[in-house]
Design a protein around this motif. Structure first.
Motif, PDB file in Angstrom:
ATOM      1  N   GLU A  34       0.836  -1.207   0.000  1.00 50.39           N
ATOM      2  CA  GLU A  34       0.000   0.000   0.000  1.00 50.39           C
ATOM      3  C   GLU A  34       0.868   1.253   0.000  1.00 50.39           C
ATOM      4  OE1 GLU A  34      -3.338   0.042  -0.393  1.00 50.39           O
ATOM      5  OE2 GLU A  34      -3.270  -2.141  -0.503  1.00 50.39           O
ATOM      6  N   GLY A  35       1.989   1.206   0.722  1.00 51.25           N
ATOM      7  CA  GLY A  35       2.915   2.339   0.721  1.00 51.25           C
ATOM      8  C   GLY A  35       3.465   2.600  -0.665  1.00 51.25           C
ATOM      9  N   MET A  36       3.817   1.535  -1.366  1.00 50.03           N
ATOM     10  CA  MET A  36       4.323   1.690  -2.732  1.00 50.03           C
ATOM     11  C   MET A  36       3.251   2.249  -3.659  1.00 50.03           C
ATOM     12  SD  MET A  36       6.603  -1.679  -3.381  1.00 50.03           S
ATOM     13  CE  MET A  36       7.697  -2.288  -2.107  1.00 50.03           C
ATOM     14  N   LEU A  37       2.034   1.806  -3.476  1.00 51.82           N
ATOM     15  CA  LEU A  37       0.928   2.313  -4.294  1.00 51.82           C
ATOM     16  C   LEU A  37       0.740   3.818  -4.081  1.00 51.82           C
ATOM     17  CD1 LEU A  37      -1.489   1.681  -6.178  1.00 51.82           C
ATOM     18  CD2 LEU A  37      -2.825   1.302  -4.116  1.00 51.82           C
ATOM     19  N   ILE A  38       0.748   4.245  -2.820  1.00 52.14           N
ATOM     20  CA  ILE A  38       0.579   5.669  -2.506  1.00 52.14           C
ATOM     21  C   ILE A  38       1.758   6.462  -3.054  1.00 52.14           C
ATOM     22  CG2 ILE A  38       0.432   7.357  -0.628  1.00 52.14           C
ATOM     23  CD1 ILE A  38      -2.138   5.689  -1.128  1.00 52.14           C
ATOM     24  N   LEU A  39       2.978   5.922  -2.916  1.00 52.71           N
ATOM     25  CA  LEU A  39       4.152   6.606  -3.455  1.00 52.71           C
ATOM     26  C   LEU A  39       4.045   6.747  -4.970  1.00 52.71           C
ATOM     27  CD1 LEU A  39       6.937   7.864  -3.099  1.00 52.71           C
ATOM     28  CD2 LEU A  39       7.917   5.561  -3.297  1.00 52.71           C
ATOM     29  N   TYR A  40       3.629   5.695  -5.638  1.00 53.31           N
ATOM     30  CA  TYR A  40       3.464   5.748  -7.094  1.00 53.31           C
ATOM     31  C   TYR A  40       2.461   6.840  -7.488  1.00 53.31           C
ATOM     32  CZ  TYR A  40       2.328   4.413 -11.868  1.00 53.31           C
ATOM     33  OH  TYR A  40       2.101   4.431 -13.209  1.00 53.31           O
ATOM     34  N   GLN A  41       1.333   6.889  -6.781  1.00 53.18           N
ATOM     35  CA  GLN A  41       0.326   7.915  -7.075  1.00 53.18           C
ATOM     36  C   GLN A  41       0.894   9.314  -6.835  1.00 53.18           C
ATOM     37  OE1 GLN A  41      -2.924   6.775  -4.533  1.00 53.18           O
ATOM     38  NE2 GLN A  41      -3.607   5.141  -5.908  1.00 53.18           N
ATOM     39  N   LEU A  42       1.675   9.450  -5.765  1.00 50.10           N
ATOM     40  CA  LEU A  42       2.278  10.744  -5.451  1.00 50.10           C
ATOM     41  C   LEU A  42       3.272  11.157  -6.534  1.00 50.10           C
ATOM     42  CD1 LEU A  42       2.640  13.080  -3.449  1.00 50.10           C
ATOM     43  CD2 LEU A  42       4.399  11.716  -2.313  1.00 50.10           C
ATOM     44  N   LEU A  43       4.094  10.229  -6.973  1.00 54.65           N
ATOM     45  CA  LEU A  43       5.072  10.534  -8.028  1.00 54.65           C
ATOM     46  C   LEU A  43       4.381  10.900  -9.338  1.00 54.65           C
ATOM     47  CD1 LEU A  43       7.735   7.751  -7.338  1.00 54.65           C
ATOM     48  CD2 LEU A  43       7.909  10.194  -6.800  1.00 54.65           C
ATOM     49  N   SER A  45       1.326  12.348  -9.549  1.00 55.19           N
ATOM     50  CA  SER A  45       0.626  13.631  -9.405  1.00 55.19           C
ATOM     51  C   SER A  45       1.570  14.805  -9.149  1.00 55.19           C
ATOM     52  CB  SER A  45      -0.415  13.546  -8.282  1.00 55.19           C
ATOM     53  OG  SER A  45       0.228  13.404  -7.033  1.00 55.19           O
ATOM     54  N   GLN A  46       2.785  14.516  -8.659  1.00 51.02           N
ATOM     55  CA  GLN A  46       3.760  15.562  -8.337  1.00 51.02           C
ATOM     56  C   GLN A  46       5.098  15.242  -9.003  1.00 51.02           C
ATOM     57  OE1 GLN A  46       3.096  18.288  -6.334  1.00 51.02           O
ATOM     58  NE2 GLN A  46       0.984  17.614  -6.166  1.00 51.02           N
ATOM     59  N   PRO A  47       5.221  15.414 -10.307  1.00 49.24           N
ATOM     60  CA  PRO A  47       6.476  15.078 -10.988  1.00 49.24           C
ATOM     61  C   PRO A  47       7.650  15.876 -10.408  1.00 49.24           C
ATOM     62  CG  PRO A  47       4.770  15.709 -12.571  1.00 49.24           C
ATOM     63  CD  PRO A  47       4.236  15.965 -11.213  1.00 49.24           C
ATOM     64  N   GLY A  48       8.770  15.189 -10.216  1.00 44.84           N
ATOM     65  CA  GLY A  48       9.975  15.827  -9.701  1.00 44.84           C
ATOM     66  C   GLY A  48      10.060  15.932  -8.198  1.00 44.84           C
ATOM     67  N   ILE A  49       9.032  15.467  -7.495  1.00 41.95           N
ATOM     68  CA  ILE A  49       9.028  15.578  -6.035  1.00 41.95           C
ATOM     69  C   ILE A  49      10.142  14.745  -5.397  1.00 41.95           C
ATOM     70  CG2 ILE A  49       7.393  13.718  -5.543  1.00 41.95           C
ATOM     71  CD1 ILE A  49       6.180  15.602  -3.394  1.00 41.95           C
ATOM     72  N   GLU A  50      10.592  13.712  -6.093  1.00 45.35           N
ATOM     73  CA  GLU A  50      11.654  12.862  -5.538  1.00 45.35           C
ATOM     74  C   GLU A  50      12.975  13.616  -5.416  1.00 45.35           C
ATOM     75  OE1 GLU A  50      11.606  12.150  -9.987  1.00 45.35           O
ATOM     76  OE2 GLU A  50      10.091  12.318  -8.423  1.00 45.35           O
ATOM     77  N   GLU A  51      13.108  14.742  -6.082  1.00 40.87           N
ATOM     78  CA  GLU A  51      14.331  15.552  -6.020  1.00 40.87           C
ATOM     79  C   GLU A  51      14.384  16.399  -4.753  1.00 40.87           C
ATOM     80  OE1 GLU A  51      16.647  14.979  -8.246  1.00 40.87           O
ATOM     81  OE2 GLU A  51      15.273  13.643  -9.328  1.00 40.87           O
ATOM     82  N   ASP A  52      13.241  16.622  -4.115  1.00 43.16           N
ATOM     83  CA  ASP A  52      13.178  17.434  -2.894  1.00 43.16           C
ATOM     84  C   ASP A  52      12.768  16.526  -1.730  1.00 43.16           C
ATOM     85  OD1 ASP A  52      12.809  19.292  -0.895  1.00 43.16           O
ATOM     86  OD2 ASP A  52      11.357  20.519  -2.007  1.00 43.16           O
ATOM     87  N   PRO A  53      13.750  16.003  -0.966  1.00 43.13           N
ATOM     88  CA  PRO A  53      13.443  15.025   0.093  1.00 43.13           C
ATOM     89  C   PRO A  53      12.453  15.521   1.150  1.00 43.13           C
ATOM     90  CG  PRO A  53      15.823  15.221  -0.223  1.00 43.13           C
ATOM     91  CD  PRO A  53      15.179  16.277  -1.061  1.00 43.13           C
ATOM     92  N   ILE A  54      12.560  16.765   1.536  1.00 41.82           N
ATOM     93  CA  ILE A  54      11.659  17.301   2.575  1.00 41.82           C
ATOM     94  C   ILE A  54      10.224  17.319   2.061  1.00 41.82           C
ATOM     95  CG2 ILE A  54      11.075  19.348   3.939  1.00 41.82           C
ATOM     96  CD1 ILE A  54      14.117  19.907   4.061  1.00 41.82           C
ATOM     97  N   LYS A  55      10.052  17.770   0.848  1.00 41.05           N
ATOM     98  CA  LYS A  55       8.719  17.799   0.241  1.00 41.05           C
ATOM     99  C   LYS A  55       8.190  16.368   0.050  1.00 41.05           C
ATOM    100  CE  LYS A  55       6.597  20.768  -3.191  1.00 41.05           C
ATOM    101  NZ  LYS A  55       6.799  21.526  -4.429  1.00 41.05           N
ATOM    102  N   LEU A  56       9.074  15.461  -0.395  1.00 41.74           N
ATOM    103  CA  LEU A  56       8.691  14.059  -0.589  1.00 41.74           C
ATOM    104  C   LEU A  56       8.200  13.451   0.716  1.00 41.74           C
ATOM    105  CD1 LEU A  56       8.605  11.457  -2.349  1.00 41.74           C
ATOM    106  CD2 LEU A  56      10.960  11.040  -1.593  1.00 41.74           C
ATOM    107  N   TYR A  57       8.978  13.623   1.794  1.00 39.89           N
ATOM    108  CA  TYR A  57       8.591  13.058   3.099  1.00 39.89           C
ATOM    109  C   TYR A  57       7.266  13.617   3.577  1.00 39.89           C
ATOM    110  CZ  TYR A  57      13.414  11.361   3.572  1.00 39.89           C
ATOM    111  OH  TYR A  57      14.607  10.738   3.387  1.00 39.89           O
ATOM    112  N   SER A  58       7.138  14.941   3.537  1.00 38.09           N
ATOM    113  CA  SER A  58       5.916  15.541   4.089  1.00 38.09           C
ATOM    114  C   SER A  58       4.691  15.204   3.243  1.00 38.09           C
ATOM    115  CB  SER A  58       6.079  17.052   4.258  1.00 38.09           C
ATOM    116  OG  SER A  58       6.352  17.657   3.022  1.00 38.09           O
ATOM    117  N   TYR A  59       4.800  15.273   1.931  1.00 34.23           N
ATOM    118  CA  TYR A  59       3.661  14.937   1.076  1.00 34.23           C
ATOM    119  C   TYR A  59       3.277  13.466   1.239  1.00 34.23           C
ATOM    120  CZ  TYR A  59       3.532  19.289  -1.676  1.00 34.23           C
ATOM    121  OH  TYR A  59       3.382  20.569  -2.097  1.00 34.23           O
TER     122      TYR A  59
END
Length: 157
Positions: A34-43, A45-59
């Motif tokens: 389920e965590g992977m599914l949510i991460l996939y959806q986040l990636l 909907s928010q392209p490039g978020i993986e480049e900003d760790p703080i934003k990635l963690y909080s989102y």
């Protein structure tokens, strides 16, 4: 960066949520899935978020915990009372029910016996009986199941 590497960065959030919340019949692998599914959806909907760790963690934390809270609400909702019942209760009393279902007169007899059993209980035990029937846990549950099995022993084949 690979998806697995990104997931390892947020995996701690998933495991902490696993300790904080209980979802019936979910194992560690289910939480990770389920965590992977949510991460996939986040990636997505928010392209490039993986480049900003703080934003990635909080989102991710907000999105995942909200998802889990929805699952818990659904599990605990009154409309889905049947879904919350522990399946082990059925197995503990399954020997009382014929394999192809009970005949109508057997159902009437069983319901009457359960009604009489409940009536002879103290107020406190009636609360425990209701908790037992709805699949909840409480102190003295095993003893009540044994008492009920003894009371229904005449009902066995």
């Amino acid at each position: 960066m690979s998806f697995e590497r990104i997931y390892r960065k947020v995996q701690g959030i998933v495991h902490k949520a696993r300790k904080d919340y209980y979802i019936k019949l979910w194992e560690k692998s289910d939480w990770d899935q389920e965590g992977m599914l949510i991460l996939y959806q986040l990636l997505q909907s928010q392209p490039g978020i993986e480049e900003d760790p703080i934003k990635l963690y909080s989102y991710f934390k907000v999105k995942f915990r909200n998802y889990i809270k929805d699952k818990v609400r659904r599990q605990e909702s009154q409309k889905r009372k049947f879904d919350r019942m522990n399946h082990e209760d059925i197995s503990e009393l399954s020997h009382l029910v014929a394999e192809r279902g009970m005949l109508s007169d057997d159902k009437v007899l069983l319901r009457d016996m359960l009604r009489r059993y409940r009536q002879q209980l103290s107020e406190k035990d009636q609360v425990h009986y209701e908790a037992l029937i709805s699949g909840q846990r409480f102190k003295g549950r095993r003893q009540m199941v044994q008492d009920l099995q003894g009371y229904l022993s005449d009902f066995k084949d």
